[in-house]
Design a protein around this motif. Structure first.
Motif, short mmCIF file in Angstrom:
data_model
loop_
_atom_site.label_atom_id
_atom_site.label_comp_id
_atom_site.label_asym_id
_atom_site.label_seq_id
_atom_site.Cartn_x
_atom_site.Cartn_y
_atom_site.Cartn_z
N THR A 1 -7.64 23.32 27.78
CA THR A 1 -8.73 22.37 28.00
C THR A 1 -8.17 20.96 28.17
N LEU A 2 -7.25 20.59 27.33
CA LEU A 2 -6.62 19.27 27.39
C LEU A 2 -5.98 19.03 28.75
N GLU A 3 -5.29 20.02 29.27
CA GLU A 3 -4.63 19.88 30.56
C GLU A 3 -5.63 19.87 31.72
N LYS A 4 -6.69 20.66 31.61
CA LYS A 4 -7.69 20.71 32.68
C LYS A 4 -8.43 19.39 32.83
N ILE A 5 -8.76 18.75 31.72
CA ILE A 5 -9.51 17.50 31.82
C ILE A 5 -8.58 16.29 31.90
N LYS A 6 -7.28 16.54 31.82
CA LYS A 6 -6.26 15.49 31.96
C LYS A 6 -6.48 14.33 30.99
N LEU A 7 -6.74 14.66 29.76
CA LEU A 7 -6.92 13.67 28.71
C LEU A 7 -5.56 13.07 28.36
N VAL A 8 -5.49 11.76 28.25
CA VAL A 8 -4.26 11.05 27.90
C VAL A 8 -4.53 10.09 26.75
N CYS A 9 -3.48 9.58 26.17
CA CYS A 9 -3.59 8.59 25.10
C CYS A 9 -4.30 7.35 25.66
N PRO A 10 -5.38 6.90 25.03
CA PRO A 10 -6.09 5.74 25.56
C PRO A 10 -5.31 4.43 25.45
N LYS A 11 -4.32 4.37 24.56
CA LYS A 11 -3.54 3.15 24.41
C LYS A 11 -2.38 3.09 25.40
N THR A 12 -1.64 4.19 25.53
CA THR A 12 -0.41 4.18 26.32
C THR A 12 -0.50 4.97 27.63
N LYS A 13 -1.53 5.76 27.77
CA LYS A 13 -1.72 6.65 28.93
C LYS A 13 -0.67 7.76 28.97
N ALA A 14 -0.01 8.01 27.84
CA ALA A 14 0.97 9.09 27.74
C ALA A 14 0.26 10.44 27.60
N ASP A 15 0.98 11.51 27.92
CA ASP A 15 0.47 12.86 27.71
C ASP A 15 0.13 13.05 26.24
N LEU A 16 -0.75 14.01 25.99
CA LEU A 16 -1.09 14.40 24.62
C LEU A 16 -0.73 15.86 24.43
N VAL A 17 -0.36 16.23 23.21
CA VAL A 17 -0.17 17.63 22.87
C VAL A 17 -1.12 17.97 21.74
N LEU A 18 -1.68 19.17 21.80
CA LEU A 18 -2.59 19.64 20.76
C LEU A 18 -1.76 20.31 19.68
N ASP A 19 -1.80 19.76 18.49
CA ASP A 19 -1.04 20.28 17.35
C ASP A 19 -2.03 20.62 16.25
N GLY A 20 -2.48 21.87 16.22
CA GLY A 20 -3.53 22.27 15.29
C GLY A 20 -4.83 21.60 15.69
N SER A 21 -5.42 20.81 14.80
CA SER A 21 -6.66 20.09 15.12
C SER A 21 -6.37 18.61 15.38
N LEU A 22 -5.17 18.33 15.84
CA LEU A 22 -4.78 16.94 16.12
C LEU A 22 -4.23 16.83 17.53
N LEU A 23 -4.46 15.69 18.16
CA LEU A 23 -3.85 15.36 19.43
C LEU A 23 -2.78 14.32 19.15
N VAL A 24 -1.58 14.55 19.67
CA VAL A 24 -0.47 13.63 19.41
C VAL A 24 0.05 13.10 20.73
N SER A 25 0.16 11.78 20.80
CA SER A 25 0.68 11.13 22.00
C SER A 25 2.16 11.43 22.15
N ALA A 26 2.58 11.69 23.39
CA ALA A 26 3.99 11.96 23.66
C ALA A 26 4.78 10.67 23.82
N ASP A 27 4.17 9.53 23.55
CA ASP A 27 4.87 8.24 23.66
C ASP A 27 5.68 7.99 22.38
N PRO A 28 7.02 7.88 22.49
CA PRO A 28 7.85 7.74 21.30
C PRO A 28 7.72 6.38 20.60
#
Length: 82
Positions: free
Chosen positions: A7-34
């Motif tokens: 679902t995350l990939e289909k709707i292309k949801l990104v971090c609203p602050k950095t526009k980085a990809d997100l990964v779904l980790d359990g019930s959390l979304l984590v920005s791929a921005d280091p």
């Protein structure tokens, strides 16, 4: 309908602050921005994408999440298939 990585990939949801990809980790979304290492909650299958409510992960916790999702634990970029 459950919120999934697909679902995350289909709707292309990104971090609203950095526009980085997100990964779904359990019930959390984590920005791929280091640099930001932001974590967003998913409540009742609805992502809470408010920067003010995001939590900054420690470098160690963020690296562990990236490693679990086949991403470079230094950069957050997807690992190349070998």
């Amino acid at each position: 309908m459950a919120f999934t990585q697909d679902t995350l990939e289909k709707i292309k949801l990104v971090c609203p602050k950095t526009k980085a990809d997100l990964v779904l980790d359990g019930s959390l979304l984590v920005s791929a921005d280091p640099q930001s290492r932001l974590r967003y909650e998913v409540k009742d299958d609805i992502p809470i994408m408010l920067v003010d409510e995001a939590v900054e992960l420690s470098t160690e916790d963020w690296s562990a999440v990236m490693a679990r999702h086949q991403r470079d634990p230094q950069t957050g970029k997807p690992l190349e298939a070998t």
